[in-house]
Motif scaffolding. Structure first.
Motif, PDB file in Angstrom:
ATOM      1  N   LEU A 119     -13.894  -6.331   2.740  1.00  0.00           N
ATOM      2  CA  LEU A 119     -13.594  -5.532   3.924  1.00  0.00           C
ATOM      3  C   LEU A 119     -13.826  -4.048   3.649  1.00  0.00           C
ATOM      4  O   LEU A 119     -14.418  -3.342   4.474  1.00  0.00           O
ATOM      5  CB  LEU A 119     -12.145  -5.774   4.357  1.00  0.00           C
ATOM      6  N   CYS A 120     -13.416  -3.583   2.476  1.00  0.00           N
ATOM      7  CA  CYS A 120     -13.649  -2.184   2.104  1.00  0.00           C
ATOM      8  C   CYS A 120     -15.143  -1.885   1.986  1.00  0.00           C
ATOM      9  O   CYS A 120     -15.606  -0.809   2.385  1.00  0.00           O
ATOM     10  CB  CYS A 120     -12.946  -1.856   0.794  1.00  0.00           C
ATOM     11  N   GLU A 165     -10.073  -8.225   0.813  1.00  0.00           N
ATOM     12  CA  GLU A 165      -9.907  -6.792   1.061  1.00  0.00           C
ATOM     13  C   GLU A 165     -11.054  -5.990   0.447  1.00  0.00           C
ATOM     14  O   GLU A 165     -11.498  -4.992   1.014  1.00  0.00           O
ATOM     15  CB  GLU A 165      -8.564  -6.297   0.529  1.00  0.00           C
ATOM     16  N   VAL A 166     -11.531  -6.427  -0.720  1.00  0.00           N
ATOM     17  CA  VAL A 166     -12.657  -5.733  -1.356  1.00  0.00           C
ATOM     18  C   VAL A 166     -13.902  -5.846  -0.468  1.00  0.00           C
ATOM     19  O   VAL A 166     -14.611  -4.861  -0.243  1.00  0.00           O
ATOM     20  CB  VAL A 166     -12.925  -6.298  -2.774  1.00  0.00           C
ATOM     21  N   ASP A 196     -17.517  -3.343   3.665  1.00  0.00           N
ATOM     22  CA  ASP A 196     -18.028  -3.280   5.033  1.00  0.00           C
ATOM     23  C   ASP A 196     -17.633  -1.962   5.708  1.00  0.00           C
ATOM     24  O   ASP A 196     -18.440  -1.349   6.405  1.00  0.00           O
ATOM     25  CB  ASP A 196     -17.509  -4.468   5.840  1.00  0.00           C
ATOM     26  N   LEU A 197     -16.402  -1.516   5.474  1.00  0.00           N
ATOM     27  CA  LEU A 197     -15.965  -0.231   6.028  1.00  0.00           C
ATOM     28  C   LEU A 197     -16.790   0.915   5.452  1.00  0.00           C
ATOM     29  O   LEU A 197     -17.159   1.853   6.174  1.00  0.00           O
ATOM     30  CB  LEU A 197     -14.478  -0.009   5.749  1.00  0.00           C
ATOM     31  N   LEU A 198     -17.094   0.837   4.177  1.00  0.00           N
ATOM     32  CA  LEU A 198     -17.915   1.865   3.541  1.00  0.00           C
ATOM     33  C   LEU A 198     -19.316   1.889   4.146  1.00  0.00           C
ATOM     34  O   LEU A 198     -19.874   2.955   4.398  1.00  0.00           O
ATOM     35  CB  LEU A 198     -17.974   1.626   2.036  1.00  0.00           C
ATOM     36  N   GLN A 217     -10.963  -1.730  10.352  1.00  0.00           N
ATOM     37  CA  GLN A 217     -12.127  -2.593  10.538  1.00  0.00           C
ATOM     38  C   GLN A 217     -12.363  -2.844  12.022  1.00  0.00           C
ATOM     39  O   GLN A 217     -13.496  -2.807  12.489  1.00  0.00           O
ATOM     40  CB  GLN A 217     -11.915  -3.913   9.785  1.00  0.00           C
ATOM     41  N   TRP A 227      -7.103 -10.496  -3.422  1.00  0.00           N
ATOM     42  CA  TRP A 227      -7.592  -9.257  -2.830  1.00  0.00           C
ATOM     43  C   TRP A 227      -9.102  -9.226  -2.624  1.00  0.00           C
ATOM     44  O   TRP A 227      -9.649  -8.228  -2.190  1.00  0.00           O
ATOM     45  CB  TRP A 227      -7.172  -8.059  -3.685  1.00  0.00           C
ATOM     46  N   HIS A 277       0.830  -1.207   0.000  1.00  0.00           N
ATOM     47  CA  HIS A 277       0.000   0.000   0.000  1.00  0.00           C
ATOM     48  C   HIS A 277       0.862   1.253   0.000  1.00  0.00           C
ATOM     49  O   HIS A 277       0.669   2.163  -0.816  1.00  0.00           O
ATOM     50  CB  HIS A 277      -0.951   0.003   1.194  1.00  0.00           C
ATOM     51  N   THR A 330      -3.877   0.245   8.793  1.00  0.00           N
ATOM     52  CA  THR A 330      -4.180  -0.830   7.852  1.00  0.00           C
ATOM     53  C   THR A 330      -5.685  -1.053   7.810  1.00  0.00           C
ATOM     54  O   THR A 330      -6.425  -0.579   8.682  1.00  0.00           O
ATOM     55  CB  THR A 330      -3.489  -2.138   8.276  1.00  0.00           C
ATOM     56  N   LEU A 331      -6.144  -1.792   6.807  1.00  0.00           N
ATOM     57  CA  LEU A 331      -7.573  -2.092   6.700  1.00  0.00           C
ATOM     58  C   LEU A 331      -8.068  -2.878   7.904  1.00  0.00           C
ATOM     59  O   LEU A 331      -9.180  -2.656   8.386  1.00  0.00           O
ATOM     60  CB  LEU A 331      -7.852  -2.882   5.421  1.00  0.00           C
TER      61      LEU A 331
END
Length: 158
Positions: A60-61, A57-58, A63-65, A100, A54, A24, A95-96
């Motif tokens: 996870l992103c 991670e997608v 869920d973060l959104l 999270q 990945w 990153h 980090t993600l």
């Protein structure tokens, strides 16, 4: 290695192998210099979208959104201004997984506070209703004493 159309300068095809944790920050620095074009490697062509490295991670992103949208909606409801201009220095970028964990904890606390608020609101309105019942009963009772009888005595039909 194919040449791409619309290039202004000659380019070379290189492959960079690095640890996932450093990727990153490295890609961020390269992107700031805008001197490199990234393409997906050929090893992922045979894999489905959910099998690619990945894909977690997608998710996870996403869920973060979702959590960020929840926080923004609550902030707008409470009329709280958000500081969206804060810049995090590159060395301190979380980090993600850290995000999270922090967001999940904040979401849990927010749901707990919202549940407590609903309980307190319900108790408040129940007490307010009891107060009005008592006030109304007191008015009816005082009216009965002044007129010498209750309204139920005057309305008997049998």
């Amino acid at each position: 290695m194919g040449d791409f159309a619309f290039r202004s300068e000659p380019m070379s095809y290189v492959q960079i192998l690095m640890e996932r944790d450093a990727a990153h920050a490295t890609v961020d620095e390269i992107a700031k210099r805008s001197c490199m074009q990234f393409i997906d490697s050929d090893e992922n062509i045979t894999k489905t979208a959910f099998q690619r490295p990945w894909s977690n991670e997608v998710r996870l992103c996403a869920d973060l959104l979702r959590q960020l949208r929840l926080f923004r909606a609550v902030a707008e409801k409470l009329k709280v201004e958000l500081d969206t201009e804060k810049i995090i220095p590159p060395g301190q970028m979380p980090t993600l997984v850290d995000l999270q964990h922090d967001f999940s904890e904040m979401e849990r606390e927010l749901k707990e506070v919202s549940g407590r608020q609903r309980t307190m609101d319900r108790a408040f309105y129940e007490r307010l209703e009891h107060k009005f019942v008592l006030l109304h009963a007191d008015l009816v009772r005082s009216g009965r004493q002044e007129s010498g009888g209750g309204w139920w005595k005057r309305r008997r039909c049998w």
